[in-house]
Write a protein that holds these residues in place. Sequence first.
Motif, PDB file in Angstrom:
ATOM      1  N   TRP A   9     -38.187  10.482   4.294  1.00  0.00           N
ATOM      2  CA  TRP A   9     -36.731  10.927   4.513  1.00  0.00           C
ATOM      3  C   TRP A   9     -35.693  10.156   3.907  1.00  0.00           C
ATOM      4  N   SER A  10     -34.770  10.850   3.688  1.00  0.00           N
ATOM      5  CA  SER A  10     -33.440  10.016   3.310  1.00  0.00           C
ATOM      6  C   SER A  10     -32.198  10.368   4.560  1.00  0.00           C
ATOM      7  N   VAL A  11     -31.414   9.556   4.209  1.00  0.00           N
ATOM      8  CA  VAL A  11     -30.358   9.560   5.476  1.00  0.00           C
ATOM      9  C   VAL A  11     -29.692  10.976   5.420  1.00  0.00           C
ATOM     10  N   GLU A  12     -29.626  11.546   4.103  1.00  0.00           N
ATOM     11  CA  GLU A  12     -28.875  12.931   4.241  1.00  0.00           C
ATOM     12  C   GLU A  12     -29.763  13.992   4.745  1.00  0.00           C
ATOM     13  N   TYR A  13     -31.316  13.906   4.502  1.00  0.00           N
ATOM     14  CA  TYR A  13     -32.062  14.754   4.988  1.00  0.00           C
ATOM     15  C   TYR A  13     -32.046  14.660   6.441  1.00  0.00           C
ATOM     16  N   GLY A  14     -32.181  13.467   7.191  1.00  0.00           N
ATOM     17  CA  GLY A  14     -31.921  12.999   8.245  1.00  0.00           C
ATOM     18  C   GLY A  14     -30.664  13.715   8.980  1.00  0.00           C
ATOM     19  N   LEU A  15     -29.783  13.694   8.390  1.00  0.00           N
ATOM     20  CA  LEU A  15     -28.600  14.019   9.029  1.00  0.00           C
ATOM     21  C   LEU A  15     -28.394  15.872   9.157  1.00  0.00           C
ATOM     22  N   VAL A  16     -29.273  16.149   7.881  1.00  0.00           N
ATOM     23  CA  VAL A  16     -29.023  17.849   7.932  1.00  0.00           C
ATOM     24  C   VAL A  16     -30.052  18.169   8.968  1.00  0.00           C
ATOM     25  N   MET A  17     -31.247  17.447   9.205  1.00  0.00           N
ATOM     26  CA  MET A  17     -31.980  17.845  10.280  1.00  0.00           C
ATOM     27  C   MET A  17     -31.625  17.913  11.491  1.00  0.00           C
ATOM     28  N   LEU A  18     -30.743  16.702  11.975  1.00  0.00           N
ATOM     29  CA  LEU A  18     -29.922  16.538  13.071  1.00  0.00           C
ATOM     30  C   LEU A  18     -28.901  17.718  13.107  1.00  0.00           C
ATOM     31  N   ALA A  19     -28.297  18.124  12.310  1.00  0.00           N
ATOM     32  CA  ALA A  19     -27.214  19.219  12.319  1.00  0.00           C
ATOM     33  C   ALA A  19     -28.252  20.625  12.598  1.00  0.00           C
ATOM     34  N   MET A  20     -29.280  20.648  11.941  1.00  0.00           N
ATOM     35  CA  MET A  20     -29.882  21.833  12.441  1.00  0.00           C
ATOM     36  C   MET A  20     -30.464  22.108  13.824  1.00  0.00           C
ATOM     37  N   TRP A  21     -30.868  20.912  14.148  1.00  0.00           N
ATOM     38  CA  TRP A  21     -31.273  21.003  15.858  1.00  0.00           C
ATOM     39  C   TRP A  21     -30.051  21.181  16.826  1.00  0.00           C
ATOM     40  N   TRP A  22     -28.965  20.585  16.226  1.00  0.00           N
ATOM     41  CA  TRP A  22     -27.914  20.651  17.150  1.00  0.00           C
ATOM     42  C   TRP A  22     -27.224  22.148  17.265  1.00  0.00           C
ATOM     43  N   VAL A  23     -27.055  22.715  16.021  1.00  0.00           N
ATOM     44  CA  VAL A  23     -26.664  24.155  15.745  1.00  0.00           C
ATOM     45  C   VAL A  23     -27.580  24.989  16.352  1.00  0.00           C
ATOM     46  N   MET A  24     -28.968  24.570  16.411  1.00  0.00           N
ATOM     47  CA  MET A  24     -29.897  25.777  17.092  1.00  0.00           C
ATOM     48  C   MET A  24     -29.862  25.417  18.523  1.00  0.00           C
ATOM     49  N   MET A  25     -29.711  24.502  19.033  1.00  0.00           N
ATOM     50  CA  MET A  25     -29.563  24.098  20.590  1.00  0.00           C
ATOM     51  C   MET A  25     -28.418  24.980  21.056  1.00  0.00           C
ATOM     52  N   VAL A  26     -27.098  24.737  20.221  1.00  0.00           N
ATOM     53  CA  VAL A  26     -25.910  25.348  20.714  1.00  0.00           C
ATOM     54  C   VAL A  26     -26.236  26.851  20.755  1.00  0.00           C
TER      55      VAL A  26
END
Length: 218
Positions: A9-26
């Motif tokens: 993983w890269s930092v950018e990919y990890g942040l994309v995954m985090l954003a994906m999870w948060w948007v999905m939870m919302v």
Amino acid sequence: VMPDAPNGWSVEYGLVMLAMWWVMMVAMMMPGFMPSLARHHSAWRSRLQHEKPDRLLAPVFMFVSSYFLVWLGFSIVATGLQFALERTGALHTSLMWSSSSVLSSSFLIAAGVYQMLGLKQRALAGCRMCQPLQPGSPHSINRQAAALGFKEGLDCLKSCWALMALLFVGGIMNLVWIAGLTLVVLAEKQFPGGLRFSRALGAMLIAIGVWVASSQFV
């Protein structure tokens, strides 16, 4: 279609995954959250009817932001778990669903057992309840709104975290699975028989988990 994760993983990919999870939870929590927001909005409008209209925006913002801040915390943990499961090969890197029957059955049975626990039932009862506002000034109402949003977020997190973990089984980006879990959460929180429904769902999840576990020996 999500790209395969880079090695390590890269930092950018990890942040994309985090954003994906948060948007999905919302998106998944919003249908069950909106009735509560509407009830609080009505109470704030009545309380602040003699104030300027823009006074109403502050408690709404505080309530919504504090509620979904709780789910940001969950998203951080979920992203870390996703990384760990991909490293072990238990989670498909591009399809993002379980590639292990042991993982699938474990998550299903654990979620089913949690549905039966008193902790789940108490958290669900708190998530279903609209907490009353206390008298106070507009500034204290803003603080109350933040506290109420955070409390409701924690209650809903304690109620729903095991169901949300089932995204690792059916697919983090599987829209049918996401829609199904969203409807389940909505039914638990808003339907009159939500508490009974949650226990029945628990029994069903345990049965499916046992079937998945036994199928690997057939």
